[in-house]
Design an enzyme around this catalytic site. Sequence first.
Site, PDB file in Angstrom:
ATOM      1  N   HIS A 170       5.980 -11.334  -4.597  1.00 31.29           N
ATOM      2  CA  HIS A 170       4.729 -10.710  -4.128  1.00 31.29           C
ATOM      3  C   HIS A 170       3.549 -11.586  -4.558  1.00 31.29           C
ATOM      4  CE1 HIS A 170       1.773  -8.001  -2.839  1.00 31.29           C
ATOM      5  NE2 HIS A 170       2.233  -6.862  -3.308  1.00 31.29           N
ATOM      6  N   HIS A 173      -2.259  -9.721  -1.630  1.00 30.41           N
ATOM      7  CA  HIS A 173      -3.038  -8.481  -1.801  1.00 30.41           C
ATOM      8  C   HIS A 173      -3.824  -8.363  -3.104  1.00 30.41           C
ATOM      9  CE1 HIS A 173       0.171  -6.550   1.080  1.00 30.41           C
ATOM     10  NE2 HIS A 173      -0.446  -7.586   1.614  1.00 30.41           N
ATOM     11  N   TYR A 175      -2.822  -9.065  -6.256  1.00 28.83           N
ATOM     12  CA  TYR A 175      -2.086  -8.834  -7.501  1.00 28.83           C
ATOM     13  C   TYR A 175      -1.958 -10.160  -8.263  1.00 28.83           C
ATOM     14  CZ  TYR A 175      -1.211  -4.136  -5.774  1.00 28.83           C
ATOM     15  OH  TYR A 175      -1.385  -2.847  -5.336  1.00 28.83           O
TER      16      TYR A 175
HETATM   17  C1  LIG Z   1       2.296   3.422   1.428  1.00 34.20           C
HETATM   18  C2  LIG Z   1       2.211   1.914   1.446  1.00 34.20           C
HETATM   19  C3  LIG Z   1       2.657   1.185   0.339  1.00 34.20           C
HETATM   20  C4  LIG Z   1       2.620  -0.227   0.348  1.00 34.20           C
HETATM   21  N1  LIG Z   1       3.123  -0.924  -0.734  1.00 34.20           N
HETATM   22  C5  LIG Z   1       3.217  -2.291  -0.665  1.00 34.20           C
HETATM   23  C6  LIG Z   1       3.908  -3.037  -1.684  1.00 34.20           C
HETATM   24  O1  LIG Z   1       4.491  -2.494  -2.642  1.00 34.20           O
HETATM   25  N2  LIG Z   1       3.949  -4.387  -1.554  1.00 34.20           N
HETATM   26  C7  LIG Z   1       3.356  -5.036  -0.511  1.00 34.20           C
HETATM   27  O2  LIG Z   1       3.403  -6.276  -0.439  1.00 34.20           O
HETATM   28  N3  LIG Z   1       2.718  -4.343   0.487  1.00 34.20           N
HETATM   29  C8  LIG Z   1       2.667  -3.005   0.440  1.00 34.20           C
HETATM   30  N4  LIG Z   1       2.100  -2.305   1.493  1.00 34.20           N
HETATM   31  C9  LIG Z   1       1.680  -3.031   2.708  1.00 34.20           C
HETATM   32  C10 LIG Z   1       2.841  -3.043   3.727  1.00 34.20           C
HETATM   33  O3  LIG Z   1       3.912  -3.869   3.283  1.00 34.20           O
HETATM   34  C11 LIG Z   1       2.396  -3.578   5.112  1.00 34.20           C
HETATM   35  O4  LIG Z   1       1.960  -4.910   4.980  1.00 34.20           O
HETATM   36  C12 LIG Z   1       1.282  -2.725   5.708  1.00 34.20           C
HETATM   37  O5  LIG Z   1       1.578  -1.344   5.620  1.00 34.20           O
HETATM   38  C13 LIG Z   1       1.034  -3.102   7.169  1.00 34.20           C
HETATM   39  O6  LIG Z   1       2.159  -2.775   7.952  1.00 34.20           O
HETATM   40  P1  LIG Z   1       2.124  -1.446   8.926  1.00 34.20           P
HETATM   41  O7  LIG Z   1       0.824  -1.530   9.647  1.00 34.20           O
HETATM   42  O8  LIG Z   1       3.336  -1.634   9.814  1.00 34.20           O
HETATM   43  O9  LIG Z   1       2.200  -0.248   8.044  1.00 34.20           O
HETATM   44  C14 LIG Z   1       2.110  -0.912   1.484  1.00 34.20           C
HETATM   45  C15 LIG Z   1       1.659  -0.158   2.581  1.00 34.20           C
HETATM   46  C16 LIG Z   1       1.721   1.226   2.589  1.00 34.20           C
HETATM   47  C17 LIG Z   1       1.292   2.000   3.820  1.00 34.20           C
END
Ligand SMILES: Cc1cc2nc3c(=O)[nH]c(=O)nc-3n(C[C@H](O)[C@H](O)[C@H](O)COP(=O)(O)O)c2cc1C
Length: 369
Positions: A170, A173, A175
Amino acid sequence: MSDVDTLFRPVDLGKLSLKNRIAMAPMTRTYSPGNVPNEKVVDYYRRRAEGGVGLIITEGTFVDHVAASGYPNVPAFYGEEALAGWKKVVDAVHAAGGKIAPQLWHVGAIRRPGVQPGGDTPGHSPSGMAFPGKVTGHAMTQQDIDDVVAAFAKAAADAKAIGFDAIELHGAHGYLIDQFFWEGTNQRDDSYGGDLAARSRFALEIVQAVRAAVGEDFPIIFRFSQWKQQNYAARLCETPEELGDFLNALADAGVDIFHCSTRRFWEPEFEGSDLNLAGWARKLTGKPAITVGSVGLNADFLPEDGTADFKAAEPASLDNLLERFERDEFDVVAVGRALIANPDWANKLANGKATDLAAYEKDMLKELI
Ligand SMILES: Cc1cc2nc3c(=O)[nH]c(=O)nc-3n(C[C@H](O)[C@H](O)[C@H](O)COP(=O)(O)O)c2cc1C
């Protein structure tokens, strides 16, 4: 209208072969009491594998460092109990015909003292900052850096040992790894700070250590993003040339696949071309690329008003995505919220092929959380 068949072609990503082009995006759940993935976690991932996803990337799971965790009830990726829980997840996904990679995570300065494990330990980051100019945590020493690098390498070796098909680092974002990349939070004046090449040194050391720990044949996926949770408009690279330098250094260190996190996959990354971030990553490095961001939905997961109202999204056509696949812009698409709402997203898409996608998607989104 393009045909969804294009999403169901098998793909060979070098060290990783998948039955189709659909990955589950990593999504934090906070449903692992005691930081141990339990039977409910096993069932959650099993259902997505049974639902036809080719590659599951797990929720972020934190490595063995005292300041790595940032939120309660997130699963750990160390210790006998947590790893035994993860092994059950792996076995269930494999039995259902899917493949799976853990997303290895250190939250850096996003951590606040009090989150377990770690107790009173402050957030650790390159300059003690989660936000530019605001020191709230601990600026990492060389010893801290060495410890975290070793923790990622150990986690990767454990992932391989318990049967995962790949690991994802990761690096996105805002982190820890991204706090090193981003000049807003990396103000160091040693060899880990300076221009983007120097600010990448921490990530490069992690990738090299992971590669040494897992051997040549085990796939390493690297997730990165221009945007930060601290600033959606932030950018690491303003030009394709800068992006090429940034990513090729990571590829040389051992990255096999780039997971290019954008909030809206259809947005061109640089002026003068329709290519998105994944399209550029693939073109500039020759490595396979995963795209992501509001697939099948018309609103992204982090609205500008900060409401994080996941229910606000409406179904949207997949045509733009399918056209990009047909142009061979990238290799795999990661799907997030649509797979929370509907574990069978992939199978339903395959079965409802090109009949009435919009109606299908509306139906699917009724289940959205
Ligand atoms: C509830 C939630 C939790 C997420 N947790 C993570 C995470 O742990 N690690 C990460 O890299 N992105 C995380 N994301 C981002 C998602 O991996 C993804 O990039 C984002 O939701 C966009 O995709 P979507 O539009 O299909 O939901 C999270 C997104 C959501 C909605």
